[in-house]
Scaffold this motif. Structure first.
Motif, PDB file in Angstrom:
ATOM      1  N   PHE A   5       0.854  -1.215   0.114  1.00  0.00           N
ATOM      2  CA  PHE A   5      -0.052   0.201   0.099  1.00  0.00           C
ATOM      3  C   PHE A   5       0.968   1.180  -0.017  1.00  0.00           C
ATOM      4  O   PHE A   5       1.827   1.204   0.690  1.00  0.00           O
ATOM      5  CB  PHE A   5      -0.900  -0.023   1.271  1.00  0.00           C
ATOM      6  N   THR A   6       0.785   2.221  -1.177  1.00  0.00           N
ATOM      7  CA  THR A   6       1.476   3.423  -1.101  1.00  0.00           C
ATOM      8  C   THR A   6       0.709   4.514  -1.528  1.00  0.00           C
ATOM      9  O   THR A   6      -0.271   4.548  -2.255  1.00  0.00           O
ATOM     10  CB  THR A   6       2.441   3.022  -2.192  1.00  0.00           C
ATOM     11  N   ILE A   7       1.225   5.647  -1.240  1.00  0.00           N
ATOM     12  CA  ILE A   7       0.623   6.958  -1.452  1.00  0.00           C
ATOM     13  C   ILE A   7       1.334   7.146  -2.726  1.00  0.00           C
ATOM     14  O   ILE A   7       2.462   7.227  -3.087  1.00  0.00           O
ATOM     15  CB  ILE A   7       0.982   7.966  -0.507  1.00  0.00           C
ATOM     16  N   GLU A   8       0.558   7.329  -3.980  1.00  0.00           N
ATOM     17  CA  GLU A   8       1.069   7.683  -5.307  1.00  0.00           C
ATOM     18  C   GLU A   8       0.552   9.117  -5.832  1.00  0.00           C
ATOM     19  O   GLU A   8      -0.534   9.431  -5.619  1.00  0.00           O
ATOM     20  CB  GLU A   8       0.679   6.683  -6.372  1.00  0.00           C
ATOM     21  N   THR A   9       1.534   9.934  -6.170  1.00  0.00           N
ATOM     22  CA  THR A   9       1.276  11.208  -6.638  1.00  0.00           C
ATOM     23  C   THR A   9       1.169  11.036  -8.220  1.00  0.00           C
ATOM     24  O   THR A   9       0.674  12.173  -8.710  1.00  0.00           O
ATOM     25  CB  THR A   9       2.096  12.131  -6.082  1.00  0.00           C
ATOM     26  N   GLU A  10       1.610  10.351  -8.910  1.00  0.00           N
ATOM     27  CA  GLU A  10       1.797  10.174 -10.559  1.00  0.00           C
ATOM     28  C   GLU A  10       1.443   9.049 -10.842  1.00  0.00           C
ATOM     29  O   GLU A  10       2.042   8.136 -11.601  1.00  0.00           O
ATOM     30  CB  GLU A  10       3.169  10.484 -10.760  1.00  0.00           C
ATOM     31  N   LEU A  11       0.174   8.649 -10.977  1.00  0.00           N
ATOM     32  CA  LEU A  11      -0.452   7.433 -11.273  1.00  0.00           C
ATOM     33  C   LEU A  11      -0.644   7.647 -12.638  1.00  0.00           C
ATOM     34  O   LEU A  11      -1.150   8.303 -13.141  1.00  0.00           O
ATOM     35  CB  LEU A  11      -1.973   7.156 -10.639  1.00  0.00           C
ATOM     36  N   LYS A  12      -0.312   6.349 -13.542  1.00  0.00           N
ATOM     37  CA  LYS A  12      -0.452   6.384 -14.957  1.00  0.00           C
ATOM     38  C   LYS A  12      -1.896   6.057 -15.275  1.00  0.00           C
ATOM     39  O   LYS A  12      -2.528   5.101 -14.702  1.00  0.00           O
ATOM     40  CB  LYS A  12       0.465   5.209 -15.443  1.00  0.00           C
ATOM     41  N   LEU A  13      -2.555   7.088 -16.232  1.00  0.00           N
ATOM     42  CA  LEU A  13      -3.727   7.158 -16.538  1.00  0.00           C
ATOM     43  C   LEU A  13      -4.279   5.669 -17.175  1.00  0.00           C
ATOM     44  O   LEU A  13      -5.325   5.289 -16.776  1.00  0.00           O
ATOM     45  CB  LEU A  13      -3.986   8.163 -17.561  1.00  0.00           C
ATOM     46  N   ASP A  14      -3.512   5.155 -18.208  1.00  0.00           N
ATOM     47  CA  ASP A  14      -4.051   3.810 -18.629  1.00  0.00           C
ATOM     48  C   ASP A  14      -4.052   2.620 -17.582  1.00  0.00           C
ATOM     49  O   ASP A  14      -4.895   1.749 -17.565  1.00  0.00           O
ATOM     50  CB  ASP A  14      -3.006   3.461 -19.772  1.00  0.00           C
ATOM     51  N   GLU A  15      -3.098   2.555 -16.583  1.00  0.00           N
ATOM     52  CA  GLU A  15      -3.293   1.869 -15.574  1.00  0.00           C
ATOM     53  C   GLU A  15      -4.259   2.095 -14.717  1.00  0.00           C
ATOM     54  O   GLU A  15      -5.106   1.023 -14.446  1.00  0.00           O
ATOM     55  CB  GLU A  15      -1.887   1.885 -14.662  1.00  0.00           C
ATOM     56  N   ALA A  16      -4.524   3.202 -14.221  1.00  0.00           N
ATOM     57  CA  ALA A  16      -6.025   3.355 -13.433  1.00  0.00           C
ATOM     58  C   ALA A  16      -7.120   3.283 -14.229  1.00  0.00           C
ATOM     59  O   ALA A  16      -7.981   2.756 -13.617  1.00  0.00           O
ATOM     60  CB  ALA A  16      -5.786   5.119 -13.238  1.00  0.00           C
ATOM     61  N   ILE A  17      -7.275   3.661 -15.549  1.00  0.00           N
ATOM     62  CA  ILE A  17      -8.462   3.191 -16.076  1.00  0.00           C
ATOM     63  C   ILE A  17      -8.582   1.858 -16.507  1.00  0.00           C
ATOM     64  O   ILE A  17      -9.906   1.299 -16.160  1.00  0.00           O
ATOM     65  CB  ILE A  17      -8.242   3.756 -17.457  1.00  0.00           C
ATOM     66  N   ALA A  18      -7.686   1.030 -16.602  1.00  0.00           N
ATOM     67  CA  ALA A  18      -7.642  -0.469 -16.705  1.00  0.00           C
ATOM     68  C   ALA A  18      -8.206  -0.992 -15.094  1.00  0.00           C
ATOM     69  O   ALA A  18      -9.033  -1.914 -15.224  1.00  0.00           O
ATOM     70  CB  ALA A  18      -6.332  -0.901 -16.870  1.00  0.00           C
ATOM     71  N   LEU A  19      -7.696  -0.367 -14.228  1.00  0.00           N
ATOM     72  CA  LEU A  19      -8.188  -0.799 -12.861  1.00  0.00           C
ATOM     73  C   LEU A  19      -9.646  -0.275 -12.662  1.00  0.00           C
ATOM     74  O   LEU A  19     -10.477  -1.290 -12.096  1.00  0.00           O
ATOM     75  CB  LEU A  19      -7.441  -0.371 -11.686  1.00  0.00           C
ATOM     76  N   TYR A  20     -10.204   0.918 -12.882  1.00  0.00           N
ATOM     77  CA  TYR A  20     -11.623   1.237 -12.891  1.00  0.00           C
ATOM     78  C   TYR A  20     -12.430   0.384 -13.587  1.00  0.00           C
ATOM     79  O   TYR A  20     -13.532  -0.405 -13.039  1.00  0.00           O
ATOM     80  CB  TYR A  20     -11.777   2.587 -13.308  1.00  0.00           C
ATOM     81  N   ILE A  21     -12.169  -0.129 -14.783  1.00  0.00           N
ATOM     82  CA  ILE A  21     -12.776  -1.154 -15.506  1.00  0.00           C
ATOM     83  C   ILE A  21     -12.877  -2.427 -14.970  1.00  0.00           C
ATOM     84  O   ILE A  21     -13.954  -3.068 -14.825  1.00  0.00           O
ATOM     85  CB  ILE A  21     -12.088  -1.089 -17.356  1.00  0.00           C
ATOM     86  N   ALA A  22     -11.679  -3.022 -14.550  1.00  0.00           N
ATOM     87  CA  ALA A  22     -11.513  -4.177 -13.961  1.00  0.00           C
ATOM     88  C   ALA A  22     -12.433  -4.445 -12.609  1.00  0.00           C
ATOM     89  O   ALA A  22     -12.890  -5.333 -12.164  1.00  0.00           O
ATOM     90  CB  ALA A  22     -10.124  -4.454 -13.573  1.00  0.00           C
ATOM     91  N   SER A  23     -12.573  -3.241 -11.872  1.00  0.00           N
ATOM     92  CA  SER A  23     -13.396  -3.197 -10.700  1.00  0.00           C
ATOM     93  C   SER A  23     -14.849  -3.249 -10.721  1.00  0.00           C
ATOM     94  O   SER A  23     -15.614  -3.495  -9.825  1.00  0.00           O
ATOM     95  CB  SER A  23     -12.719  -1.934  -9.816  1.00  0.00           C
ATOM     96  N   GLY A  24     -15.442  -2.496 -11.934  1.00  0.00           N
ATOM     97  CA  GLY A  24     -16.735  -2.473 -12.521  1.00  0.00           C
ATOM     98  C   GLY A  24     -17.210  -1.284 -11.810  1.00  0.00           C
ATOM     99  O   GLY A  24     -18.510  -1.182 -11.987  1.00  0.00           O
ATOM    100  N   ILE A  25     -16.589  -0.518 -11.064  1.00  0.00           N
ATOM    101  CA  ILE A  25     -17.193   0.833 -10.710  1.00  0.00           C
ATOM    102  C   ILE A  25     -17.596   1.840 -12.015  1.00  0.00           C
ATOM    103  O   ILE A  25     -16.669   1.678 -13.103  1.00  0.00           O
ATOM    104  CB  ILE A  25     -16.042   1.637  -9.870  1.00  0.00           C
TER     105      ILE A  25
END
Length: 132
Positions: A5-25
């Motif tokens: 678990f980490t605080i991140e200040t520069e999350l990669k957009l493509d990685e974040a979008i892939a997670l949002y999709i994978a989560s179903g949110i």
């Protein structure tokens, strides 16, 4: 092979979008500019990674003194039901401290989850819905 678990200040957009999709949110993942703004303007993002792979995150807005609004709490579906969401919420509490109240809006499908991790329902909240 433990979760990190980490605080991140520069999350990669493509990685974040892939997670949002994978989560179903339900978020505007087909609008990358809007998603980028959502990530850029959050002032606290805590991630959960397994072997470097992003599997969960808490996207928050906070003053670090009085309140933290948890705008998104998400875990990829294949990683759900393993306590990662609860650990992300605990990290939000740890980082912001005991003087900071945690607030969030729940998706209808998650209404039963939040009381299990210590949240109480509120009757004194108001909202104006998005028009787009």
């Amino acid at each position: 092979m433990s979760l990190i678990f980490t605080i991140e200040t520069e999350l990669k957009l493509d990685e974040a979008i892939a997670l949002y999709i994978a989560s179903g949110i339900n978020r505007p993942t087909a609008q990358p500019e809007r998603m980028q703004r959502m990530l850029q303007h959050a002032n606290l993002i805590i991630t959960a990674r397994q072997d470097g792979k992003l599997v969960g995150l808490a996207r928050c807005l906070t003053d670090f003194s009085f309140v933290v609004y948890i705008a998104d709490l998400l875990v990829a579906k294949v990683w759900q039901q393993q306590g990662i969401g609860g650990q992300l919420l605990a990290e939000v509490q740890r980082v912001t401290g005991p003087q900071v109240q945690q607030l969030l809006l729940s998706a209808p499908s998650a209404m039963a989850y939040y009381p299990k991790v210590g949240f109480n329902p509120l009757a004194n909240a108001f909202a104006i819905a998005r028009t787009e």
